[in-house]
Design a protein around this motif. Sequence first.
Motif, PDB file in Angstrom:
ATOM      1  N   ILE A 155      19.131 -29.109  -7.618  1.00 18.65           N
ATOM      2  CA  ILE A 155      19.342 -29.145  -6.172  1.00 18.65           C
ATOM      3  C   ILE A 155      18.900 -27.820  -5.571  1.00 18.65           C
ATOM      4  N   ASN A 156      18.125 -27.896  -4.502  1.00 20.76           N
ATOM      5  CA  ASN A 156      17.790 -26.690  -3.734  1.00 20.76           C
ATOM      6  C   ASN A 156      18.844 -26.557  -2.635  1.00 20.76           C
ATOM      7  N   TYR A 157      19.954 -25.891  -2.969  1.00 16.08           N
ATOM      8  CA  TYR A 157      21.099 -25.813  -2.073  1.00 16.08           C
ATOM      9  C   TYR A 157      20.748 -25.150  -0.745  1.00 16.08           C
ATOM     10  N   PHE A 158      21.066 -25.871   0.344  1.00 18.56           N
ATOM     11  CA  PHE A 158      20.879 -25.383   1.715  1.00 18.56           C
ATOM     12  C   PHE A 158      19.421 -25.044   2.030  1.00 18.56           C
ATOM     13  N   GLY A 159      18.502 -25.493   1.160  1.00 18.49           N
ATOM     14  CA  GLY A 159      17.089 -25.170   1.322  1.00 18.49           C
ATOM     15  C   GLY A 159      16.771 -23.721   1.010  1.00 18.49           C
ATOM     16  N   LEU A 160      17.731 -23.016   0.349  1.00 23.09           N
ATOM     17  CA  LEU A 160      17.616 -21.572   0.195  1.00 23.09           C
ATOM     18  C   LEU A 160      17.781 -21.059  -1.232  1.00 23.09           C
ATOM     19  N   SER A 161      18.286 -21.868  -2.138  1.00 25.38           N
ATOM     20  CA  SER A 161      18.790 -21.319  -3.402  1.00 25.38           C
ATOM     21  C   SER A 161      17.741 -21.156  -4.494  1.00 25.38           C
ATOM     22  N   LEU A 162      16.667 -21.925  -4.442  1.00 21.75           N
ATOM     23  CA  LEU A 162      15.755 -21.990  -5.576  1.00 21.75           C
ATOM     24  C   LEU A 162      14.857 -20.751  -5.641  1.00 21.75           C
ATOM     25  N   SER A 163      14.926 -20.029  -6.756  1.00 20.17           N
ATOM     26  CA  SER A 163      14.126 -18.817  -6.935  1.00 20.17           C
ATOM     27  C   SER A 163      12.841 -19.136  -7.701  1.00 20.17           C
ATOM     28  N   ASP A 164      11.901 -18.212  -7.666  1.00 21.74           N
ATOM     29  CA  ASP A 164      10.648 -18.390  -8.413  1.00 21.74           C
ATOM     30  C   ASP A 164      10.909 -18.504  -9.906  1.00 21.74           C
ATOM     31  N   ILE A 165      11.852 -17.722 -10.415  1.00 19.83           N
ATOM     32  CA  ILE A 165      12.179 -17.771 -11.854  1.00 19.83           C
ATOM     33  C   ILE A 165      12.735 -19.138 -12.225  1.00 19.83           C
ATOM     34  N   GLU A 166      13.602 -19.677 -11.374  1.00 23.72           N
ATOM     35  CA  GLU A 166      14.168 -20.999 -11.643  1.00 23.72           C
ATOM     36  C   GLU A 166      13.099 -22.079 -11.591  1.00 23.72           C
ATOM     37  N   MET A 167      12.186 -21.976 -10.633  1.00 27.51           N
ATOM     38  CA  MET A 167      11.098 -22.951 -10.537  1.00 27.51           C
ATOM     39  C   MET A 167      10.208 -22.912 -11.783  1.00 27.51           C
ATOM     40  N   MET A 168       9.937 -21.706 -12.281  1.00 25.74           N
ATOM     41  CA  MET A 168       9.134 -21.568 -13.494  1.00 25.74           C
ATOM     42  C   MET A 168       9.856 -22.179 -14.685  1.00 25.74           C
ATOM     43  N   TYR A 169      11.154 -21.939 -14.788  1.00 27.42           N
ATOM     44  CA  TYR A 169      11.934 -22.487 -15.900  1.00 27.42           C
ATOM     45  C   TYR A 169      11.957 -24.016 -15.845  1.00 27.42           C
ATOM     46  N   LYS A 198      16.124 -32.861  -2.815  1.00 27.03           N
ATOM     47  CA  LYS A 198      15.672 -32.101  -1.642  1.00 27.03           C
ATOM     48  C   LYS A 198      16.464 -32.461  -0.387  1.00 27.03           C
ATOM     49  N   VAL A 199      17.669 -32.978  -0.566  1.00 26.03           N
ATOM     50  CA  VAL A 199      18.454 -33.437   0.574  1.00 26.03           C
ATOM     51  C   VAL A 199      18.739 -32.305   1.560  1.00 26.03           C
ATOM     52  N   HIS A 200      18.760 -31.065   1.080  1.00 24.27           N
ATOM     53  CA  HIS A 200      19.005 -29.921   1.955  1.00 24.27           C
ATOM     54  C   HIS A 200      17.720 -29.288   2.477  1.00 24.27           C
ATOM     55  N   THR A 201      16.588 -29.961   2.297  1.00 23.25           N
ATOM     56  CA  THR A 201      15.315 -29.401   2.758  1.00 23.25           C
ATOM     57  C   THR A 201      14.535 -30.441   3.563  1.00 23.25           C
ATOM     58  N   ILE A 202      13.537 -29.967   4.327  1.00 18.40           N
ATOM     59  CA  ILE A 202      12.622 -30.890   5.013  1.00 18.40           C
ATOM     60  C   ILE A 202      11.165 -30.590   4.644  1.00 18.40           C
ATOM     61  N   LYS A 220      20.216 -35.524   7.610  1.00 16.42           N
ATOM     62  CA  LYS A 220      20.843 -34.201   7.531  1.00 16.42           C
ATOM     63  C   LYS A 220      20.193 -33.218   8.510  1.00 16.42           C
ATOM     64  N   PHE A 221      18.998 -33.564   9.015  1.00 20.47           N
ATOM     65  CA  PHE A 221      18.249 -32.662   9.885  1.00 20.47           C
ATOM     66  C   PHE A 221      17.916 -33.253  11.239  1.00 20.47           C
ATOM     67  N   LEU A 222      17.971 -34.585  11.358  1.00 17.97           N
ATOM     68  CA  LEU A 222      17.411 -35.274  12.521  1.00 17.97           C
ATOM     69  C   LEU A 222      18.242 -36.503  12.888  1.00 17.97           C
ATOM     70  N   GLY A 262      13.819 -15.104   4.360  1.00 16.14           N
ATOM     71  CA  GLY A 262      12.381 -15.074   4.608  1.00 16.14           C
ATOM     72  C   GLY A 262      11.978 -16.110   5.638  1.00 16.14           C
ATOM     73  N   SER A 263      11.002 -16.945   5.281  1.00 11.37           N
ATOM     74  CA  SER A 263      10.514 -17.981   6.197  1.00 11.37           C
ATOM     75  C   SER A 263      11.055 -19.368   5.844  1.00 11.37           C
ATOM     76  N   LYS A 264      12.062 -19.434   4.981  1.00 15.76           N
ATOM     77  CA  LYS A 264      12.606 -20.726   4.561  1.00 15.76           C
ATOM     78  C   LYS A 264      13.308 -21.431   5.710  1.00 15.76           C
ATOM     79  N   THR A 265      13.403 -22.757   5.595  1.00 21.26           N
ATOM     80  CA  THR A 265      14.074 -23.564   6.612  1.00 21.26           C
ATOM     81  C   THR A 265      15.449 -23.968   6.105  1.00 21.26           C
ATOM     82  N   PRO A 266      16.515 -23.408   6.658  1.00 20.87           N
ATOM     83  CA  PRO A 266      17.851 -23.675   6.124  1.00 20.87           C
ATOM     84  C   PRO A 266      18.484 -24.941   6.692  1.00 20.87           C
ATOM     85  N   LEU A 267      19.309 -25.584   5.869  1.00 18.72           N
ATOM     86  CA  LEU A 267      20.154 -26.674   6.350  1.00 18.72           C
ATOM     87  C   LEU A 267      21.214 -26.121   7.290  1.00 18.72           C
TER      88      LEU A 267
END
Length: 348
Positions: free
Chosen positions: A104-118, A133-137, A152-154, A268-273
């Motif tokens: 889960i990418n919590y709040f559209g903010l939690s996922l780091s580059d290291i986690e994505m690589m893993y 991706k329920v917390h992202t658009i 969740k967004f609209l 940064g430029s992320k879109t938060p829930l």
Amino acid sequence: MRKMIFTPIGGEFWYDKNIVTKCSETVSGYFLNGGRSSLSCICKYLRQVGKNNIMVPSYLCPTILDVFDNERMNYMFYDINEDFSINISSIEKNIGQVESIMFINYFGLSLSDIEMMYLTSLKNNNKVLIEDKVHTISNQYFGDFAFNSFRKFLPISGSLLQTDINIGTIINDLEMNESYIDQIKKARALKTDCIVNNKGSEEGYLLAFKLAESLYYQKFAYGSPSEKALLEKINFVKIKRIRNKNYKYLQNLLMGIEDIKIIFKDIGSKTPLGLPIYVTENKREVILNRLKLKQIYLPVHWNLKSEKRIKNNTTKIMSDRIITLIIDQRYKLTDLDRLVCEIETILG
């Protein structure tokens, strides 16, 4: 009948012409009724190919487990740290026991580059990767399957199930949940009339939304063509810009409030829930209940105190202290000022 004194903060979305654009954008993927329907289809595929042993995060919405139980999936948990990062060592302990893993990418903010690589490395080693991706658009995804939830967004019902795997035969078995779509449209229209034109009452639209919610859970379903058509006219660039700006403004207002801990400080430029915070132990319910009296309705992602299927102690502690503050495109900076002013008054 309760009339609007202020624009209510939080709750279900109403229709807003300011987020509609004249330029249509095609939605690519399987368009289903909601996140539950998307996850159900993914589970059906996993059962078909014999990969129904799955590892999932210990911090998650209980309705996910309801879907897994309904689809006869075998699930086990990996740990999530207090900052919502993945405890990779807890995955490594048991990865050999499962064929699939969900994150889960919590709040559209939690996922780091290291986690994505893993996680990508797990996918490259033949683990089926399911991206919640329920917390992202964002349209981007890197899992074998990805799904979101637009409501969740609209003011739109639907979930985009994204995958390169052909699951058309599973999708074709679904029907549309017309009773839910009719009712949710009615509820949104009532709320729009109340907010925009000061007609009707809060009680009226809340009752309509409650009925719609009960209809939503009656069955897994295909998405409504009318909801998809509306989705293709949404100005996502504008929405992302407002949410990012509101988050940073609200974060600045919260700095220095003693009983509040901001979980994600550099977005940064992320879109938060929303803007998730931890509050001092035993103060959350007081805050939530007193804010309701001011027509401010803040969600909790998620209330897991009584969830018996989840045993993780860190998860329970996180769940007991978290609140998600509203930062979405419906609200101006003055609304955020009001939100923080009320919280400061409650905390004394």
